[in-house]
Design a protein around this motif. Sequence first.
Motif, PDB file in Angstrom:
ATOM      1  N   UNK A 233      35.490 -30.625 -41.264  1.00  0.00           N
ATOM      2  CA  UNK A 233      35.404 -29.216 -40.498  1.00  0.00           C
ATOM      3  C   UNK A 233      36.587 -28.482 -40.764  1.00  0.00           C
ATOM      4  N   UNK A 234      37.847 -29.166 -40.901  1.00  0.00           N
ATOM      5  CA  UNK A 234      39.006 -28.301 -41.171  1.00  0.00           C
ATOM      6  C   UNK A 234      39.204 -27.847 -42.405  1.00  0.00           C
ATOM      7  N   UNK A 235      38.545 -28.520 -43.463  1.00  0.00           N
ATOM      8  CA  UNK A 235      38.585 -27.756 -44.651  1.00  0.00           C
ATOM      9  C   UNK A 235      37.608 -26.304 -44.569  1.00  0.00           C
ATOM     10  N   UNK A 236      36.822 -26.635 -44.105  1.00  0.00           N
ATOM     11  CA  UNK A 236      35.711 -25.535 -44.029  1.00  0.00           C
ATOM     12  C   UNK A 236      36.319 -24.339 -43.326  1.00  0.00           C
ATOM     13  N   UNK A 237      36.878 -24.728 -42.327  1.00  0.00           N
ATOM     14  CA  UNK A 237      37.561 -23.776 -41.210  1.00  0.00           C
ATOM     15  C   UNK A 237      38.733 -23.026 -41.955  1.00  0.00           C
ATOM     16  N   UNK A 238      39.371 -23.688 -42.967  1.00  0.00           N
ATOM     17  CA  UNK A 238      40.583 -23.007 -43.493  1.00  0.00           C
ATOM     18  C   UNK A 238      40.040 -22.132 -44.504  1.00  0.00           C
ATOM     19  N   UNK A 239      39.092 -22.665 -45.380  1.00  0.00           N
ATOM     20  CA  UNK A 239      38.522 -21.830 -46.370  1.00  0.00           C
ATOM     21  C   UNK A 239      37.820 -20.578 -45.710  1.00  0.00           C
ATOM     22  N   UNK A 240      36.821 -20.727 -44.810  1.00  0.00           N
ATOM     23  CA  UNK A 240      36.343 -19.580 -44.033  1.00  0.00           C
ATOM     24  C   UNK A 240      37.361 -18.466 -43.710  1.00  0.00           C
ATOM     25  N   UNK A 241      38.611 -18.932 -43.129  1.00  0.00           N
ATOM     26  CA  UNK A 241      39.427 -18.260 -42.691  1.00  0.00           C
ATOM     27  C   UNK A 241      40.136 -17.305 -43.921  1.00  0.00           C
ATOM     28  N   UNK A 242      40.380 -17.981 -44.982  1.00  0.00           N
ATOM     29  CA  UNK A 242      40.870 -17.401 -46.127  1.00  0.00           C
ATOM     30  C   UNK A 242      39.851 -16.303 -46.571  1.00  0.00           C
ATOM     31  N   UNK A 243      38.681 -16.428 -46.344  1.00  0.00           N
ATOM     32  CA  UNK A 243      37.620 -15.524 -46.718  1.00  0.00           C
ATOM     33  C   UNK A 243      37.699 -14.277 -45.969  1.00  0.00           C
ATOM     34  N   UNK A 244      37.609 -14.439 -44.539  1.00  0.00           N
ATOM     35  CA  UNK A 244      37.354 -13.320 -43.608  1.00  0.00           C
ATOM     36  C   UNK A 244      38.402 -13.361 -42.523  1.00  0.00           C
ATOM     37  N   UNK A 245      39.512 -14.197 -42.706  1.00  0.00           N
ATOM     38  CA  UNK A 245      40.570 -13.907 -41.618  1.00  0.00           C
ATOM     39  C   UNK A 245      40.347 -13.851 -40.141  1.00  0.00           C
ATOM     40  N   UNK A 246      40.590 -13.095 -39.286  1.00  0.00           N
ATOM     41  CA  UNK A 246      40.298 -13.455 -37.917  1.00  0.00           C
ATOM     42  C   UNK A 246      39.165 -12.969 -37.639  1.00  0.00           C
ATOM     43  N   UNK A 247      38.150 -12.683 -38.155  1.00  0.00           N
ATOM     44  CA  UNK A 247      36.885 -12.973 -37.718  1.00  0.00           C
ATOM     45  C   UNK A 247      36.318 -14.288 -37.582  1.00  0.00           C
ATOM     46  N   UNK A 248      37.066 -14.892 -37.801  1.00  0.00           N
ATOM     47  CA  UNK A 248      36.635 -16.514 -37.615  1.00  0.00           C
ATOM     48  C   UNK A 248      37.346 -17.108 -36.177  1.00  0.00           C
ATOM     49  N   UNK A 249      36.563 -17.566 -35.425  1.00  0.00           N
ATOM     50  CA  UNK A 249      37.271 -18.104 -34.336  1.00  0.00           C
ATOM     51  C   UNK A 249      36.813 -19.760 -34.454  1.00  0.00           C
ATOM     52  N   UNK A 250      37.787 -20.740 -34.126  1.00  0.00           N
ATOM     53  CA  UNK A 250      37.612 -21.796 -34.174  1.00  0.00           C
ATOM     54  C   UNK A 250      37.471 -22.496 -32.801  1.00  0.00           C
ATOM     55  N   UNK A 251      36.362 -23.592 -32.547  1.00  0.00           N
ATOM     56  CA  UNK A 251      36.141 -24.032 -31.028  1.00  0.00           C
ATOM     57  C   UNK A 251      36.660 -25.518 -31.136  1.00  0.00           C
ATOM     58  N   UNK A 252      37.519 -26.024 -30.696  1.00  0.00           N
ATOM     59  CA  UNK A 252      38.007 -27.109 -30.533  1.00  0.00           C
ATOM     60  C   UNK A 252      37.560 -27.927 -29.413  1.00  0.00           C
ATOM     61  N   UNK A 253      36.308 -28.734 -29.502  1.00  0.00           N
ATOM     62  CA  UNK A 253      35.986 -29.330 -28.039  1.00  0.00           C
ATOM     63  C   UNK A 253      36.859 -30.804 -27.950  1.00  0.00           C
ATOM     64  N   UNK A 254      37.546 -30.708 -26.912  1.00  0.00           N
ATOM     65  CA  UNK A 254      38.478 -32.038 -26.882  1.00  0.00           C
ATOM     66  C   UNK A 254      37.737 -32.777 -25.659  1.00  0.00           C
ATOM     67  N   UNK A 255      37.161 -33.797 -26.216  1.00  0.00           N
ATOM     68  CA  UNK A 255      36.211 -34.714 -25.389  1.00  0.00           C
ATOM     69  C   UNK A 255      36.937 -35.883 -24.648  1.00  0.00           C
ATOM     70  N   UNK A 256      38.472 -35.782 -24.832  1.00  0.00           N
ATOM     71  CA  UNK A 256      39.291 -36.670 -24.257  1.00  0.00           C
ATOM     72  C   UNK A 256      38.977 -38.049 -24.719  1.00  0.00           C
ATOM     73  N   UNK A 257      38.273 -38.017 -25.739  1.00  0.00           N
ATOM     74  CA  UNK A 257      38.096 -39.493 -26.440  1.00  0.00           C
ATOM     75  C   UNK A 257      38.843 -39.549 -27.782  1.00  0.00           C
ATOM     76  N   UNK A 258      39.829 -38.801 -27.930  1.00  0.00           N
ATOM     77  CA  UNK A 258      40.867 -38.881 -29.180  1.00  0.00           C
ATOM     78  C   UNK A 258      41.757 -39.788 -29.184  1.00  0.00           C
ATOM     79  N   UNK A 259      42.529 -39.973 -30.229  1.00  0.00           N
ATOM     80  CA  UNK A 259      43.758 -40.838 -30.402  1.00  0.00           C
ATOM     81  C   UNK A 259      44.865 -40.085 -29.700  1.00  0.00           C
ATOM     82  N   UNK A 260      45.962 -41.022 -29.783  1.00  0.00           N
ATOM     83  CA  UNK A 260      47.356 -40.248 -29.150  1.00  0.00           C
ATOM     84  C   UNK A 260      47.691 -39.184 -29.877  1.00  0.00           C
ATOM     85  N   UNK A 261      48.049 -38.198 -29.161  1.00  0.00           N
ATOM     86  CA  UNK A 261      48.653 -37.050 -29.954  1.00  0.00           C
ATOM     87  C   UNK A 261      47.792 -36.277 -31.014  1.00  0.00           C
TER      88      UNK A 261
END
Length: 518
Positions: A233-261
Amino acid sequence: MQHDRLLIVDFGSQVTQLIARRLRELSVYCEIHPFHTVDDAFVTRFAPKAVILSGGPDSVTRPGSPRAAPAIFAAGVPVLGICYGQQVMMDQLGGRVEAGHHAEFGRAFVTPAPGHADDSIFAGLFQSGREEVWMSHGDRVTRLAPGFEVVGTSPGAPLAMIGDPVRRFWAVQFHPEVHHTPNGRKLLENFTRLAGFTGDWTMGAYRDEAIARIRARVGDGKVICGLSGGVDSSVAAVLVHEAIGDRLTCVFVDHGLLREGEAAQVVGMFRDAYNIPLIHADESGRFLAALAGVTDPEAKRKTIGRLFVEVFEEHARAVGDVQFLAQGTLYPDVIESVSVSGGPSVTIKSHHNVGGLPEKMGLHLVEPLRELFKDEVRALGRELGLPASFIGRHPFPGPGLAIRCPGEVTPEKLEILRRADAVYIDQIRRHGLYDAIWQAFVVLLPVRSVGVMGDGRSYDYVCALRAVTSVDGMTADYFPFPHEFLSETATRIVGEVRGINRVTYDITSKPPGTIEWE
Ligand code: XMP
């Protein structure tokens, strides 16, 4: 797409994907299509520069068994038949195949037929006089089609390799695409070079094309992308951002089940380093509340999956006026399989991408990685300047730490697990082992044990360390840590993590175990 294209017709072999991988490694663009979708019109549209017919479980002697579209042989392009593909070629081009000969499986040695050692298809091969190959076939060819001659033989397979050099048709009874045919890649390379492929499939070129395609598809529309912190998802996001800039918004759902930091890392990288508009949806409270009392592994996954889609939708709606959803779907997820339907990856992905959402919200999909294998996504990530440490990260499952916490998931347990996991990964990095391991993590067991610490008695959790090597996550072996590493790590975890007083190491391979515990 401007590249030379090679068409792989899939007759249902378990290893068809490997043909594509080997070719991509040779910088040759190829696509796999199931035989029943490849008719003459398809071949004309696709305009392949060469065709490979895969192996398959069927027998051409069986009435109604699959055949290749006639246009493949009439197109004037080189064709390579592998195993079942060889039989299809013989059957359709005027040779004969018979069933009932003893099957041949496993290792065999091929030598060039007299007068063929210098054939260009064999360039660089037979340095030691013979080549080790992997055979797996039952039927055999008993009469060659007109124009064909034997170019390579093995003791058990007199027609191990046959060819019609004028039409540039070749067919092999063995599998050049598998690991057990050590120089099979060279054979495939010779085939593609004879077909005129120049190796024009590079990540630099792909990146520019992908950007152009995203622009053409999206126009002046707006795109949202769900970030999980994983590589795809990160590579996809960076690629889309290169293509269309700020017309991309990323939504990062933090479910609280991630690792430290981890959450801070994702936000830091995307919002601060890449300047991508990012909504950090800290929804850990909602997820933990929904998980209260849930102990069954499947129920946990379903709960997380359902809520994930719900939460993502809320935040996506809040962005407003969005027409597209970008996803990091990979090629193995879209190849329509002829034989074994699905692999674990199909089920694995369903919960943590936003299944069903595009239709519900009326969003069109943008999937810029649809043509890529995992290792190609990593190469694209490097091309886009993502840090090597990020690209090389071990895979992390969508349901996160919830499935590394057998039994009920509580904030207290998650905290203990996070601390222990951080110590373990730190140990692995300090010992320079991180890149040798496919995945390493701690599992916090729902068991307490008695210990003695200082002069006192302790009664705390037990954890299991897991570390495996693997190529694709489908099979895995446990990692053979030196004993000193294990004892040093156990000492550090018990000493540094309150709540754990005993450490075990999981030495189960997959199968019969799975990599994760739930
Ligand atoms: P198993 O445990 O099935 O895992 O041997 C194989 C690989 O898949 C990952 N995995 C998941 N990934 N959502 C994911 O995105 C999931 O629900 C999931 N379950 C397992 C696992 O970490 C390993 O890399």
